[in-house]
Scaffold this motif. Structure first.
Motif, PDB file in Angstrom:
ATOM      1  N   ARG A 283       0.807  -1.208   0.000  1.00 56.52           N
ATOM      2  CA  ARG A 283       0.000   0.000   0.000  1.00 56.52           C
ATOM      3  C   ARG A 283       0.845   1.264   0.000  1.00 56.52           C
ATOM      4  O   ARG A 283       2.029   1.235   0.287  1.00 56.52           O
ATOM      5  N   GLU A 284       0.180   2.358  -0.322  1.00 54.65           N
ATOM      6  CA  GLU A 284       0.739   3.675  -0.103  1.00 54.65           C
ATOM      7  C   GLU A 284      -0.197   4.389   0.862  1.00 54.65           C
ATOM      8  O   GLU A 284      -1.415   4.166   0.832  1.00 54.65           O
ATOM      9  N   VAL A 285       0.364   5.202   1.726  1.00 52.34           N
ATOM     10  CA  VAL A 285      -0.438   5.942   2.696  1.00 52.34           C
ATOM     11  C   VAL A 285      -0.196   7.427   2.529  1.00 52.34           C
ATOM     12  O   VAL A 285       0.870   7.856   2.087  1.00 52.34           O
ATOM     13  N   ILE A 286      -1.205   8.209   2.865  1.00 49.19           N
ATOM     14  CA  ILE A 286      -1.044   9.638   2.797  1.00 49.19           C
ATOM     15  C   ILE A 286       0.032  10.056   3.788  1.00 49.19           C
ATOM     16  O   ILE A 286       0.150   9.486   4.863  1.00 49.19           O
ATOM     17  N   ALA A 287       0.866  11.026   3.405  1.00 52.38           N
ATOM     18  CA  ALA A 287       2.054  11.394   4.184  1.00 52.38           C
ATOM     19  C   ALA A 287       1.684  12.233   5.400  1.00 52.38           C
ATOM     20  O   ALA A 287       1.943  13.430   5.462  1.00 52.38           O
ATOM     21  N   MET A 288       1.084  11.576   6.378  1.00 49.93           N
ATOM     22  CA  MET A 288       0.647  12.244   7.605  1.00 49.93           C
ATOM     23  C   MET A 288       0.727  11.253   8.757  1.00 49.93           C
ATOM     24  O   MET A 288       0.431  10.069   8.592  1.00 49.93           O
ATOM     25  N   ASP A 289       1.113  11.766   9.931  1.00 45.31           N
ATOM     26  CA  ASP A 289       1.299  10.902  11.090  1.00 45.31           C
ATOM     27  C   ASP A 289       0.085  10.037  11.404  1.00 45.31           C
ATOM     28  O   ASP A 289       0.208   8.841  11.694  1.00 45.31           O
ATOM     29  N   TYR A 290      -1.111  10.612  11.360  1.00 44.77           N
ATOM     30  CA  TYR A 290      -2.304   9.855  11.705  1.00 44.77           C
ATOM     31  C   TYR A 290      -2.483   8.625  10.830  1.00 44.77           C
ATOM     32  O   TYR A 290      -2.942   7.569  11.284  1.00 44.77           O
ATOM     33  N   ASN A 291      -2.125   8.742   9.569  1.00 40.73           N
ATOM     34  CA  ASN A 291      -2.313   7.626   8.653  1.00 40.73           C
ATOM     35  C   ASN A 291      -1.394   6.455   8.953  1.00 40.73           C
ATOM     36  O   ASN A 291      -1.770   5.302   8.780  1.00 40.73           O
ATOM     37  N   PHE A 292      -0.189   6.769   9.430  1.00 39.94           N
ATOM     38  CA  PHE A 292       0.686   5.682   9.862  1.00 39.94           C
ATOM     39  C   PHE A 292       0.117   5.023  11.102  1.00 39.94           C
ATOM     40  O   PHE A 292       0.085   3.796  11.212  1.00 39.94           O
ATOM     41  N   LEU A 293      -0.357   5.827  12.024  1.00 43.80           N
ATOM     42  CA  LEU A 293      -0.975   5.291  13.237  1.00 43.80           C
ATOM     43  C   LEU A 293      -2.142   4.366  12.871  1.00 43.80           C
ATOM     44  O   LEU A 293      -2.255   3.251  13.392  1.00 43.80           O
ATOM     45  N   ALA A 294      -2.996   4.814  11.983  1.00 43.15           N
ATOM     46  CA  ALA A 294      -4.173   4.037  11.602  1.00 43.15           C
ATOM     47  C   ALA A 294      -3.788   2.709  10.960  1.00 43.15           C
ATOM     48  O   ALA A 294      -4.494   1.701  11.111  1.00 43.15           O
ATOM     49  N   ASN A 295      -2.683   2.681  10.252  1.00 41.91           N
ATOM     50  CA  ASN A 295      -2.238   1.461   9.587  1.00 41.91           C
ATOM     51  C   ASN A 295      -1.332   0.597  10.445  1.00 41.91           C
ATOM     52  O   ASN A 295      -1.054  -0.554  10.092  1.00 41.91           O
ATOM     53  N   GLN A 296      -0.867   1.131  11.552  1.00 44.81           N
ATOM     54  CA  GLN A 296       0.055   0.380  12.410  1.00 44.81           C
ATOM     55  C   GLN A 296      -0.637  -0.126  13.668  1.00 44.81           C
ATOM     56  O   GLN A 296      -0.823  -1.319  13.831  1.00 44.81           O
ATOM     57  N   SER A 297      -1.001   0.772  14.547  1.00 44.70           N
ATOM     58  CA  SER A 297      -1.608   0.367  15.814  1.00 44.70           C
ATOM     59  C   SER A 297      -3.120   0.522  15.832  1.00 44.70           C
ATOM     60  O   SER A 297      -3.813  -0.194  16.559  1.00 44.70           O
ATOM     61  N   GLY A 298      -3.645   1.481  15.064  1.00 44.08           N
ATOM     62  CA  GLY A 298      -5.066   1.758  15.098  1.00 44.08           C
ATOM     63  C   GLY A 298      -5.487   2.437  16.379  1.00 44.08           C
ATOM     64  O   GLY A 298      -6.669   2.658  16.624  1.00 44.08           O
ATOM     65  N   ASP A 299      -4.534   2.765  17.211  1.00 48.97           N
ATOM     66  CA  ASP A 299      -4.801   3.363  18.516  1.00 48.97           C
ATOM     67  C   ASP A 299      -3.632   4.247  18.889  1.00 48.97           C
ATOM     68  O   ASP A 299      -2.497   3.972  18.501  1.00 48.97           O
ATOM     69  N   VAL A 300      -3.885   5.291  19.693  1.00 49.46           N
ATOM     70  CA  VAL A 300      -2.826   6.233  20.048  1.00 49.46           C
ATOM     71  C   VAL A 300      -1.834   5.649  21.041  1.00 49.46           C
ATOM     72  O   VAL A 300      -0.732   6.163  21.201  1.00 49.46           O
ATOM     73  N   ASN A 301      -2.234   4.566  21.708  1.00 51.44           N
ATOM     74  CA  ASN A 301      -1.352   3.912  22.688  1.00 51.44           C
ATOM     75  C   ASN A 301      -1.163   2.452  22.311  1.00 51.44           C
ATOM     76  O   ASN A 301      -1.574   1.542  23.038  1.00 51.44           O
ATOM     77  N   GLY A 302      -0.549   2.232  21.173  1.00 54.33           N
ATOM     78  CA  GLY A 302      -0.325   0.888  20.684  1.00 54.33           C
ATOM     79  C   GLY A 302       0.774   0.149  21.439  1.00 54.33           C
ATOM     80  O   GLY A 302       1.427   0.708  22.327  1.00 54.33           O
ATOM     81  N   ASP A 303       0.982  -1.099  21.085  1.00 57.29           N
ATOM     82  CA  ASP A 303       1.962  -1.980  21.713  1.00 57.29           C
ATOM     83  C   ASP A 303       3.342  -1.329  21.766  1.00 57.29           C
ATOM     84  O   ASP A 303       3.941  -1.038  20.730  1.00 57.29           O
ATOM     85  N   LYS A 304       3.860  -1.117  22.981  1.00 59.08           N
ATOM     86  CA  LYS A 304       5.161  -0.469  23.139  1.00 59.08           C
ATOM     87  C   LYS A 304       6.279  -1.245  22.471  1.00 59.08           C
ATOM     88  O   LYS A 304       7.247  -0.665  21.973  1.00 59.08           O
ATOM     89  N   ALA A 305       6.167  -2.563  22.454  1.00 60.90           N
ATOM     90  CA  ALA A 305       7.205  -3.392  21.848  1.00 60.90           C
ATOM     91  C   ALA A 305       7.295  -3.188  20.335  1.00 60.90           C
ATOM     92  O   ALA A 305       8.339  -3.425  19.728  1.00 60.90           O
ATOM     93  N   GLN A 306       6.193  -2.750  19.712  1.00 63.35           N
ATOM     94  CA  GLN A 306       6.148  -2.560  18.266  1.00 63.35           C
ATOM     95  C   GLN A 306       6.573  -1.161  17.823  1.00 63.35           C
ATOM     96  O   GLN A 306       6.804  -0.923  16.634  1.00 63.35           O
ATOM     97  N   ARG A 307       6.687  -0.256  18.775  1.00 61.89           N
ATOM     98  CA  ARG A 307       6.914   1.147  18.413  1.00 61.89           C
ATOM     99  C   ARG A 307       8.220   1.415  17.670  1.00 61.89           C
ATOM    100  O   ARG A 307       8.235   2.200  16.711  1.00 61.89           O
ATOM    101  N   PRO A 308       9.345   0.783  18.046  1.00 56.37           N
ATOM    102  CA  PRO A 308      10.562   0.997  17.258  1.00 56.37           C
ATOM    103  C   PRO A 308      10.388   0.588  15.797  1.00 56.37           C
ATOM    104  O   PRO A 308      10.875   1.268  14.886  1.00 56.37           O
ATOM    105  N   LYS A 309       9.681  -0.536  15.585  1.00 59.32           N
ATOM    106  CA  LYS A 309       9.439  -0.988  14.212  1.00 59.32           C
ATOM    107  C   LYS A 309       8.540   0.004  13.471  1.00 59.32           C
ATOM    108  O   LYS A 309       8.788   0.339  12.299  1.00 59.32           O
ATOM    109  N   TRP A 310       7.510   0.487  14.138  1.00 62.38           N
ATOM    110  CA  TRP A 310       6.607   1.452  13.509  1.00 62.38           C
ATOM    111  C   TRP A 310       7.309   2.759  13.183  1.00 62.38           C
ATOM    112  O   TRP A 310       7.072   3.352  12.135  1.00 62.38           O
ATOM    113  N   LYS A 311       8.183   3.190  14.083  1.00 62.27           N
ATOM    114  CA  LYS A 311       8.923   4.427  13.821  1.00 62.27           C
ATOM    115  C   LYS A 311       9.813   4.271  12.593  1.00 62.27           C
ATOM    116  O   LYS A 311       9.832   5.145  11.713  1.00 62.27           O
TER     117      LYS A 311
END
Length: 403
Positions: A283-311
């Motif tokens: 996929r391609e996502v719109i270049a905005m922080d919220y869109n990465f969040l929506a595609n990664q955790s779906g929540d503002v406080n997602g799994d801490k262990a996954q955060r380095p990978k998401w970043k």
């Protein structure tokens, strides 16, 4: 002031893209862009101390003259490769206890960058005065993002003034952030005009509304400064642009577009966000922080262990979009963000990291939307027309293609 409800998918013909949207007294000369319209980067900016200027209205704003730290552009010469523009923009633009507004002013200073703050008008309005806001088709004082406490109203006013003196643009993110079918998507041209007028009014009358007397007036005339914005959730774009054109705006950044050179819609520049490749997915996502969040955790406080990978994924995605333009058709890259601590602040860290990487690349300019409009308006229309035809770098080379 976090609003993380699911946003409307706005395909806009972008097939396969996951598209969502969050929510001195000394006289200075403009920075020269050199003889070529590309040239060296501007020097690191510093906040300029200026006289009070000519007060406007109740003294909330003032006319202090031309904005400091602005580039002086020139037309591209025949056969010259265009610079790579990157626009970093912030929806809301508030200064809260996270102090991200002021922090990113320092980040921009390190990299000789200018940015755009899309200020939410009611961030200048104390909650106790919320009935002064009449949102279109909503109850008096309504807001889907609430109101800042007084201390954040004060700090936001202070930092917005400093940001402008440092060379950054102050646009608008409007006011109540109403999304969905009963929100801005249903607004008429007149509704948008009302919302815009109120957004300007809250900025122009903060001294009356807050009672604050120990802060200096904003160093700009908002009637002249405000030349563009971004709609909440990227909705209601068609009527917004009609209203914006009637009001004499220069651009809008409320949609999504392919990584191509921009064109005018309704007589104003369409400087919408692009979709960028998302590594590890198709996929391609719109270049905005919220869109990465929506595609990664779906929540503002997602799994801490996954955060380095998401970043890392977010950094890699921004840089993939950058390299596609930089090595390709050189179309401007537009990135949108919010001053939020979502997933432990990884998206703020990602933006800070990519600003450094992009600024280090030759012929790259980190600019505001207003500065990009200045450059576009200066170019030969026929050259811009040829640039818009490019999906990638010209096969015959830039010298031949733009000869």
């Amino acid at each position: 002031m976090t609003d993380v409800r699911r946003r409307t998918v706005i395909g806009g013909g972008l097939a396969g893209a996951a598209l969502l949207a969050g929510c001195s007294s000394e006289k200075e000369e403009p920075v020269s862009a050199g003889e070529t319209g590309g040239g060296r980067k501007p020097p690191s900016t510093t906040t300029t101390t200026r006289p009070a200027g000519k007060p406007i209205g109740d003294g909330s704003t003032s006319d202090t003259g031309p904005q400091p730290h602005q580039p002086r552009w020139t037309r591209l010469k025949p056969g010259e490769k265009p610079p790579q523009f990157v626009v970093i923009s912030w929806d809301g633009g508030g200064e809260t206890s996270l102090k991200l507004n002021s922090h990113f002013q320092q980040v921009a200073k390190r990299h000789g960058a200018s940015m755009t703050y899309f200020l939410t008008g009611i961030y200048f309005l104390p909650g106790g005065k919320k009935m002064l806001y009449s949102p279109p088709r909503k109850k008096q004082g309504a807001s889907d993002i609430g109101y800042f406490p007084d201390r954040f109203v004060r700090s936001t006013i202070e930092q917005i003034g400093k940001a402008w003196l440092a060379g950054h643009e102050i646009g608008t993110h409007f006011n109540g952030h109403f999304c969905g079918e009963k929100g801005v998507a249903s607004w008429s041209v007149e509704d948008w005009k009302s919302e815009i007028e109120q957004a300007k009014k809250f900025v122009k009358t903060w001294r009356t509304n807050t009672g604050i007397t120990d802060l200096p007036a904003l160093p700009f005339d908002y009637e002249k400064e405000l030349v563009g914005g971004r709609a909440p959730c990227l909705e209601g774009v068609d009527n917004l642009r009609k209203a914006a054109a009637e009001l004499g705006w220069r651009y809008d950044s409320s949609g999504a577009r392919y990584p191509t050179w921009p064109k005018k819609v309704e007589g104003i520049w369409d400087l919408s966000l692009q979709a960028v490749p998302m590594p590890g997915s198709d996929r391609e996502v719109i270049a905005m922080d919220y869109n990465f969040l929506a595609n990664q955790s779906g929540d503002v406080n997602g799994d801490k262990a996954q955060r380095p990978k998401w970043k890392k994924q977010t950094v890699d995605s921004f840089m993939a979009g950058f390299r596609r333009s930089y090595d390709g058709n050189r179309s401007p890259l537009v990135i949108g963000n919010h001053f939020e601590n979502w997933n432990g602040g990884i998206y703020m860290e990602a933006v800070e990291e990519v600003m450094g990487q992009m600024a280090a690349e030759p012929d790259t300019r980190l600019v505001s939307f207003r500065q990009l409009c200045d450059w576009l308006d200066l170019q030969d229309p026929e050259v811009l027309k040829k640039l818009r035809k490019l999906g990638s770098a010209p096969s015959e080379g830039w010298a031949s293609y733009l000869a």
